[in-house]
Design a protein around this motif. Structure first.
Motif, PDB file in Angstrom:
ATOM      1  N   ILE A   1      31.121  23.753  27.037  1.00 56.26           N
ATOM      2  CA  ILE A   1      32.323  23.292  26.359  1.00 56.26           C
ATOM      3  C   ILE A   1      32.289  24.017  25.018  1.00 56.26           C
ATOM      4  O   ILE A   1      31.393  23.825  24.213  1.00 56.26           O
ATOM      5  CB  ILE A   1      32.319  21.758  26.138  1.00 56.26           C
ATOM      6  CG1 ILE A   1      32.155  21.008  27.465  1.00 56.26           C
ATOM      7  CG2 ILE A   1      33.583  21.346  25.401  1.00 56.26           C
ATOM      8  CD1 ILE A   1      33.307  21.095  28.426  1.00 56.26           C
TER       9      ILE A   1
ATOM     10  N   PRO B   1      39.809  17.467  21.730  1.00 56.30           N
ATOM     11  CA  PRO B   1      40.053  18.233  22.966  1.00 56.30           C
ATOM     12  C   PRO B   1      40.981  19.440  22.766  1.00 56.30           C
ATOM     13  O   PRO B   1      40.888  20.422  23.498  1.00 56.30           O
ATOM     14  CB  PRO B   1      40.702  17.205  23.903  1.00 56.30           C
ATOM     15  CG  PRO B   1      40.217  15.882  23.401  1.00 56.30           C
ATOM     16  CD  PRO B   1      40.018  16.027  21.921  1.00 56.30           C
TER      17      PRO B   1
ATOM     18  N   ARG C   1      40.361  19.499  33.373  1.00 54.99           N
ATOM     19  CA  ARG C   1      41.543  20.176  32.842  1.00 54.99           C
ATOM     20  C   ARG C   1      41.483  21.663  33.160  1.00 54.99           C
ATOM     21  O   ARG C   1      42.496  22.285  33.482  1.00 54.99           O
ATOM     22  CB  ARG C   1      41.605  19.955  31.316  1.00 54.99           C
ATOM     23  CG  ARG C   1      42.747  20.710  30.639  1.00 54.99           C
ATOM     24  CD  ARG C   1      42.859  20.382  29.170  1.00 54.99           C
ATOM     25  NE  ARG C   1      41.747  20.940  28.402  1.00 54.99           N
ATOM     26  CZ  ARG C   1      41.560  20.737  27.104  1.00 54.99           C
ATOM     27  NH1 ARG C   1      42.411  19.991  26.436  1.00 54.99           N
ATOM     28  NH2 ARG C   1      40.543  21.272  26.476  1.00 54.99           N
TER      29      ARG C   1
ATOM     30  N   MET D   1      37.447  17.528  30.420  1.00 53.98           N
ATOM     31  CA  MET D   1      37.481  18.922  29.955  1.00 53.98           C
ATOM     32  C   MET D   1      37.307  19.888  31.133  1.00 53.98           C
ATOM     33  O   MET D   1      38.084  20.813  31.313  1.00 53.98           O
ATOM     34  CB  MET D   1      36.343  19.130  28.960  1.00 53.98           C
ATOM     35  CG  MET D   1      36.601  20.262  27.998  1.00 53.98           C
ATOM     36  SD  MET D   1      37.897  19.829  26.845  1.00 53.98           S
ATOM     37  CE  MET D   1      37.276  18.257  26.245  1.00 53.98           C
ATOM     38  N   ARG D   2      36.270  19.619  31.939  1.00 49.77           N
ATOM     39  CA  ARG D   2      36.040  20.472  33.101  1.00 49.77           C
ATOM     40  C   ARG D   2      37.183  20.318  34.096  1.00 49.77           C
ATOM     41  O   ARG D   2      37.591  21.277  34.735  1.00 49.77           O
ATOM     42  CB  ARG D   2      34.706  20.109  33.775  1.00 49.77           C
ATOM     43  CG  ARG D   2      33.533  20.510  32.947  1.00 49.77           C
ATOM     44  CD  ARG D   2      32.203  20.087  33.512  1.00 49.77           C
ATOM     45  NE  ARG D   2      31.198  20.266  32.489  1.00 49.77           N
ATOM     46  CZ  ARG D   2      30.598  21.430  32.236  1.00 49.77           C
ATOM     47  NH1 ARG D   2      30.880  22.482  32.955  1.00 49.77           N
ATOM     48  NH2 ARG D   2      29.728  21.539  31.273  1.00 49.77           N
TER      49      ARG D   2
ATOM     50  N   LEU E   1      38.825  22.460  22.223  1.00 51.02           N
ATOM     51  CA  LEU E   1      37.722  22.703  23.141  1.00 51.02           C
ATOM     52  C   LEU E   1      38.203  23.406  24.397  1.00 51.02           C
ATOM     53  O   LEU E   1      39.343  23.199  24.836  1.00 51.02           O
ATOM     54  CB  LEU E   1      37.047  21.375  23.521  1.00 51.02           C
ATOM     55  CG  LEU E   1      36.455  20.576  22.358  1.00 51.02           C
ATOM     56  CD1 LEU E   1      35.925  19.237  22.868  1.00 51.02           C
ATOM     57  CD2 LEU E   1      35.353  21.334  21.639  1.00 51.02           C
TER      58      LEU E   1
ATOM     59  N   ARG F   1      44.263  26.902  24.586  1.00 51.02           N
ATOM     60  CA  ARG F   1      45.127  25.748  24.327  1.00 51.02           C
ATOM     61  C   ARG F   1      46.529  26.196  23.896  1.00 51.02           C
ATOM     62  O   ARG F   1      47.498  25.503  24.113  1.00 51.02           O
ATOM     63  CB  ARG F   1      44.529  24.831  23.250  1.00 51.02           C
ATOM     64  CG  ARG F   1      43.185  24.221  23.609  1.00 51.02           C
ATOM     65  CD  ARG F   1      43.272  23.037  24.590  1.00 51.02           C
ATOM     66  NE  ARG F   1      43.530  23.450  25.952  1.00 51.02           N
ATOM     67  CZ  ARG F   1      42.607  23.957  26.771  1.00 51.02           C
ATOM     68  NH1 ARG F   1      41.380  24.075  26.385  1.00 51.02           N
ATOM     69  NH2 ARG F   1      42.922  24.310  27.995  1.00 51.02           N
TER      70      ARG F   1
END
Ligand SMILES: [Zn+2]
Length: 124
Positions: A26, A40, A4, A1-2, A43, A75
């Motif tokens: 997050i 994901p 991306r 996540m970080r 998020l 997103r």
């Protein structure tokens, strides 16, 4: 996540390394209370300021038209299509951009001051 997100807040683009004392969150783009899940695709990485102001909000009132507008969704939307960084101020290019800036208080004085400093040292 970080990874991306390139370790940047996906709303204001601040880098985690610029505020080491405030760990980025997050964030659920669609909050759990609105049925958002932990996938994901729901998020995003957000700095503590953007996250605190966004809270569970999904929409805001467009400051110009007074219409209800969805907030920027990292997103689904492309940052550069909705925002522009002019010096240290984030400018909204669309209703989504303008509304998100307002709800997330992205141009609050201290945040602009931090961006000004980072820019001066070539960090932004
Ligand atoms: Zn942020």
């Amino acid at each position: 996540m970080r990874h991306r997100a390139g370790n940047r807040c996906e709303y204001c683009l601040l880098k985690q390394e610029h505020v080491p004392f405030a760990t980025f969150h997050i964030e659920h783009i669609i909050a759990r209370k609105h049925g958002g899940g932990d996938d994901p695709s729901n998020l995003a990485l957000a700095c503590d300021r953007c996250n605190a102001h966004k809270g569970p909000n999904l929409v805001g009132i467009d400051p110009e038209t007074r219409e209800i507008v969805p907030l920027f969704n990292p997103r689904d939307h492309i940052w550069e299509e909705h925002f522009h960084l002019s010096e240290a101020t984030i400018i909204g290019l669309t209703a989504i951009g303008c509304t998100t800036i307002r709800v997330l208080n992205m141009n609050e004085e201290r945040r602009v001051r931090l961006r000004t400093m980072l820019k001066r040292y070539g960090q932004l």
